[in-house]
Design a protein around this motif. Sequence first.
Motif, PDB file in Angstrom:
ATOM      1  N   VAL A   4      28.979 -70.551 -32.076  1.00  0.00           N
ATOM      2  CA  VAL A   4      28.144 -69.189 -32.230  1.00  0.00           C
ATOM      3  C   VAL A   4      28.867 -67.980 -32.499  1.00  0.00           C
ATOM      4  O   VAL A   4      29.912 -67.752 -31.698  1.00  0.00           O
ATOM      5  N   PRO A   5      28.791 -67.476 -33.388  1.00  0.00           N
ATOM      6  CA  PRO A   5      29.606 -66.229 -33.706  1.00  0.00           C
ATOM      7  C   PRO A   5      29.368 -65.136 -32.844  1.00  0.00           C
ATOM      8  O   PRO A   5      28.556 -65.164 -31.889  1.00  0.00           O
ATOM      9  N   GLU A   6      30.145 -64.178 -32.609  1.00  0.00           N
ATOM     10  CA  GLU A   6      29.998 -63.054 -31.859  1.00  0.00           C
ATOM     11  C   GLU A   6      28.762 -62.334 -32.033  1.00  0.00           C
ATOM     12  O   GLU A   6      28.183 -62.016 -33.306  1.00  0.00           O
ATOM     13  N   PRO A   7      28.043 -61.893 -30.813  1.00  0.00           N
ATOM     14  CA  PRO A   7      26.741 -61.259 -31.084  1.00  0.00           C
ATOM     15  C   PRO A   7      26.692 -59.850 -31.648  1.00  0.00           C
ATOM     16  O   PRO A   7      28.084 -59.339 -31.439  1.00  0.00           O
ATOM     17  N   HIS A   8      25.944 -59.558 -32.336  1.00  0.00           N
ATOM     18  CA  HIS A   8      25.854 -58.022 -32.803  1.00  0.00           C
ATOM     19  C   HIS A   8      25.645 -56.984 -31.617  1.00  0.00           C
ATOM     20  O   HIS A   8      24.931 -57.460 -30.807  1.00  0.00           O
ATOM     21  N   THR A   9      26.357 -55.902 -31.443  1.00  0.00           N
ATOM     22  CA  THR A   9      26.091 -55.010 -30.485  1.00  0.00           C
ATOM     23  C   THR A   9      25.345 -53.880 -31.276  1.00  0.00           C
ATOM     24  O   THR A   9      25.773 -53.728 -32.588  1.00  0.00           O
ATOM     25  N   GLY A  10      24.279 -53.284 -30.481  1.00  0.00           N
ATOM     26  CA  GLY A  10      23.732 -51.848 -30.955  1.00  0.00           C
ATOM     27  C   GLY A  10      22.359 -52.517 -31.508  1.00  0.00           C
ATOM     28  O   GLY A  10      21.819 -53.530 -31.553  1.00  0.00           O
ATOM     29  N   TRP A  11      21.785 -51.423 -32.348  1.00  0.00           N
ATOM     30  CA  TRP A  11      20.196 -51.929 -32.683  1.00  0.00           C
ATOM     31  C   TRP A  11      20.119 -52.586 -33.975  1.00  0.00           C
ATOM     32  O   TRP A  11      21.310 -52.337 -34.702  1.00  0.00           O
ATOM     33  N   THR A  12      19.140 -53.099 -34.347  1.00  0.00           N
ATOM     34  CA  THR A  12      19.123 -53.819 -35.577  1.00  0.00           C
ATOM     35  C   THR A  12      17.272 -53.717 -35.790  1.00  0.00           C
ATOM     36  O   THR A  12      16.640 -53.080 -35.205  1.00  0.00           O
ATOM     37  N   PHE A  13      17.070 -53.859 -37.073  1.00  0.00           N
ATOM     38  CA  PHE A  13      16.000 -53.734 -37.787  1.00  0.00           C
ATOM     39  C   PHE A  13      14.921 -54.895 -37.321  1.00  0.00           C
ATOM     40  O   PHE A  13      13.717 -54.710 -37.130  1.00  0.00           O
ATOM     41  N   LEU A  14      15.393 -55.945 -36.927  1.00  0.00           N
ATOM     42  CA  LEU A  14      14.569 -57.242 -36.969  1.00  0.00           C
ATOM     43  C   LEU A  14      14.970 -57.673 -35.387  1.00  0.00           C
ATOM     44  O   LEU A  14      15.895 -57.729 -34.959  1.00  0.00           O
ATOM     45  N   THR A  15      13.806 -58.462 -34.817  1.00  0.00           N
ATOM     46  CA  THR A  15      13.827 -58.976 -33.555  1.00  0.00           C
ATOM     47  C   THR A  15      14.675 -60.386 -33.657  1.00  0.00           C
ATOM     48  O   THR A  15      14.497 -60.849 -34.822  1.00  0.00           O
ATOM     49  N   ASN A  16      15.110 -60.978 -32.654  1.00  0.00           N
ATOM     50  CA  ASN A  16      15.469 -62.346 -32.744  1.00  0.00           C
ATOM     51  C   ASN A  16      14.482 -63.230 -32.951  1.00  0.00           C
ATOM     52  O   ASN A  16      14.622 -64.196 -33.659  1.00  0.00           O
ATOM     53  N   HIS A  17      13.150 -63.002 -32.568  1.00  0.00           N
ATOM     54  CA  HIS A  17      12.160 -63.844 -32.987  1.00  0.00           C
ATOM     55  C   HIS A  17      11.621 -63.959 -34.311  1.00  0.00           C
ATOM     56  O   HIS A  17      11.527 -65.121 -35.044  1.00  0.00           O
ATOM     57  N   ALA A  18      11.768 -62.754 -34.965  1.00  0.00           N
ATOM     58  CA  ALA A  18      11.786 -62.734 -36.460  1.00  0.00           C
ATOM     59  C   ALA A  18      13.057 -63.401 -37.279  1.00  0.00           C
ATOM     60  O   ALA A  18      12.706 -64.133 -38.225  1.00  0.00           O
ATOM     61  N   ARG A  19      14.195 -63.322 -36.631  1.00  0.00           N
ATOM     62  CA  ARG A  19      15.345 -64.263 -37.269  1.00  0.00           C
ATOM     63  C   ARG A  19      15.130 -65.676 -37.105  1.00  0.00           C
ATOM     64  O   ARG A  19      15.356 -66.215 -38.065  1.00  0.00           O
ATOM     65  N   ILE A  72       5.043 -73.380 -39.641  1.00  0.00           N
ATOM     66  CA  ILE A  72       4.497 -71.863 -39.462  1.00  0.00           C
ATOM     67  C   ILE A  72       3.213 -71.776 -39.893  1.00  0.00           C
ATOM     68  O   ILE A  72       2.643 -72.120 -40.833  1.00  0.00           O
ATOM     69  N   GLU A  73       2.564 -70.858 -38.847  1.00  0.00           N
ATOM     70  CA  GLU A  73       0.899 -70.621 -39.225  1.00  0.00           C
ATOM     71  C   GLU A  73       1.192 -69.386 -40.014  1.00  0.00           C
ATOM     72  O   GLU A  73       1.130 -68.158 -39.516  1.00  0.00           O
ATOM     73  N   PRO A  74       1.071 -69.148 -41.459  1.00  0.00           N
ATOM     74  CA  PRO A  74       1.247 -68.130 -42.183  1.00  0.00           C
ATOM     75  C   PRO A  74       0.162 -66.902 -41.928  1.00  0.00           C
ATOM     76  O   PRO A  74       0.444 -65.794 -42.141  1.00  0.00           O
ATOM     77  N   GLY A  75      -0.925 -67.278 -41.576  1.00  0.00           N
ATOM     78  CA  GLY A  75      -2.323 -66.646 -41.268  1.00  0.00           C
ATOM     79  C   GLY A  75      -2.183 -65.770 -39.917  1.00  0.00           C
ATOM     80  O   GLY A  75      -2.943 -64.833 -39.846  1.00  0.00           O
ATOM     81  N   GLU A  76      -1.250 -66.138 -39.014  1.00  0.00           N
ATOM     82  CA  GLU A  76      -1.273 -65.523 -37.777  1.00  0.00           C
ATOM     83  C   GLU A  76      -0.792 -64.047 -37.959  1.00  0.00           C
ATOM     84  O   GLU A  76       0.087 -63.764 -38.974  1.00  0.00           O
ATOM     85  N   VAL A  77      -1.618 -63.237 -37.105  1.00  0.00           N
ATOM     86  CA  VAL A  77      -1.388 -61.664 -37.158  1.00  0.00           C
ATOM     87  C   VAL A  77      -0.155 -61.305 -36.480  1.00  0.00           C
ATOM     88  O   VAL A  77      -0.001 -61.910 -35.168  1.00  0.00           O
ATOM     89  N   LEU A  78       0.680 -60.431 -36.734  1.00  0.00           N
ATOM     90  CA  LEU A  78       1.670 -59.915 -35.898  1.00  0.00           C
ATOM     91  C   LEU A  78       1.286 -59.349 -34.686  1.00  0.00           C
ATOM     92  O   LEU A  78       0.370 -58.828 -34.702  1.00  0.00           O
ATOM     93  N   ARG A  79       2.046 -59.359 -33.578  1.00  0.00           N
ATOM     94  CA  ARG A  79       1.483 -58.958 -32.366  1.00  0.00           C
ATOM     95  C   ARG A  79       1.300 -57.526 -32.327  1.00  0.00           C
ATOM     96  O   ARG A  79       0.566 -56.895 -31.299  1.00  0.00           O
ATOM     97  N   HIS A  80       2.393 -56.554 -32.531  1.00  0.00           N
ATOM     98  CA  HIS A  80       2.226 -55.065 -32.176  1.00  0.00           C
ATOM     99  C   HIS A  80       1.333 -54.426 -33.020  1.00  0.00           C
ATOM    100  O   HIS A  80       0.883 -54.769 -33.783  1.00  0.00           O
ATOM    101  N   PRO A  81       0.717 -53.545 -32.097  1.00  0.00           N
ATOM    102  CA  PRO A  81      -0.504 -52.764 -32.719  1.00  0.00           C
ATOM    103  C   PRO A  81      -0.192 -52.174 -34.002  1.00  0.00           C
ATOM    104  O   PRO A  81      -1.126 -51.721 -34.784  1.00  0.00           O
ATOM    105  N   ALA A  82       1.151 -51.672 -34.062  1.00  0.00           N
ATOM    106  CA  ALA A  82       1.429 -50.963 -35.327  1.00  0.00           C
ATOM    107  C   ALA A  82       1.580 -51.989 -36.693  1.00  0.00           C
ATOM    108  O   ALA A  82       1.215 -51.401 -37.839  1.00  0.00           O
ATOM    109  N   GLU A  83       1.505 -53.131 -36.459  1.00  0.00           N
ATOM    110  CA  GLU A  83       1.378 -53.967 -37.655  1.00  0.00           C
ATOM    111  C   GLU A  83      -0.096 -54.679 -37.494  1.00  0.00           C
ATOM    112  O   GLU A  83      -0.122 -55.826 -38.063  1.00  0.00           O
ATOM    113  N   SER A  84      -1.129 -54.422 -36.954  1.00  0.00           N
ATOM    114  CA  SER A  84      -2.408 -54.550 -36.772  1.00  0.00           C
ATOM    115  C   SER A  84      -2.821 -55.040 -38.152  1.00  0.00           C
ATOM    116  O   SER A  84      -2.742 -54.254 -39.237  1.00  0.00           O
TER     117      SER A  84
END
Length: 116
Positions: A4-19, A72-84
């Motif tokens: 496994v490559p070295e993990p990235h440190t600092g913030w990123t735009f995507l969550t590990n779940h999205a990756r 993958i269930e493509p019709g499932e809605v993202l969880r965060h209220p900002a992506e409602s």
Amino acid sequence: MDEVPEPHTGWTFLTNHARVLAAIADNRNARIRDIAAHCRLTERAVQKIIADLEQDGYLSHVRKGRSNTYRIEPGEVLRHPAESGLAVASLLSLLAPDEARRATSSDVDGGSRASA
């Protein structure tokens, strides 16, 4: 065996779940080891993320011999209220364009995807 490559440190735009979801969209038959290496995560972290995604209905799998095929269930809605109202398919259209094309062609022709 791939390390496994070295993990990235600092913030990123995507969550590990999205990756992990995008990695699965790229290869429905990917091994956890390969997903982990691609996402720079441990195999245990990927197992946990897959369990989270399955528990909440975003992902399911079918065991075929010693491997899994994910759906993958493509019709499932993202969880965060900002992506409602934003569906997983919209996210994957940015992260895994081939997945978006597969989902669209399947919806248009009315066919079902056995390995999708």
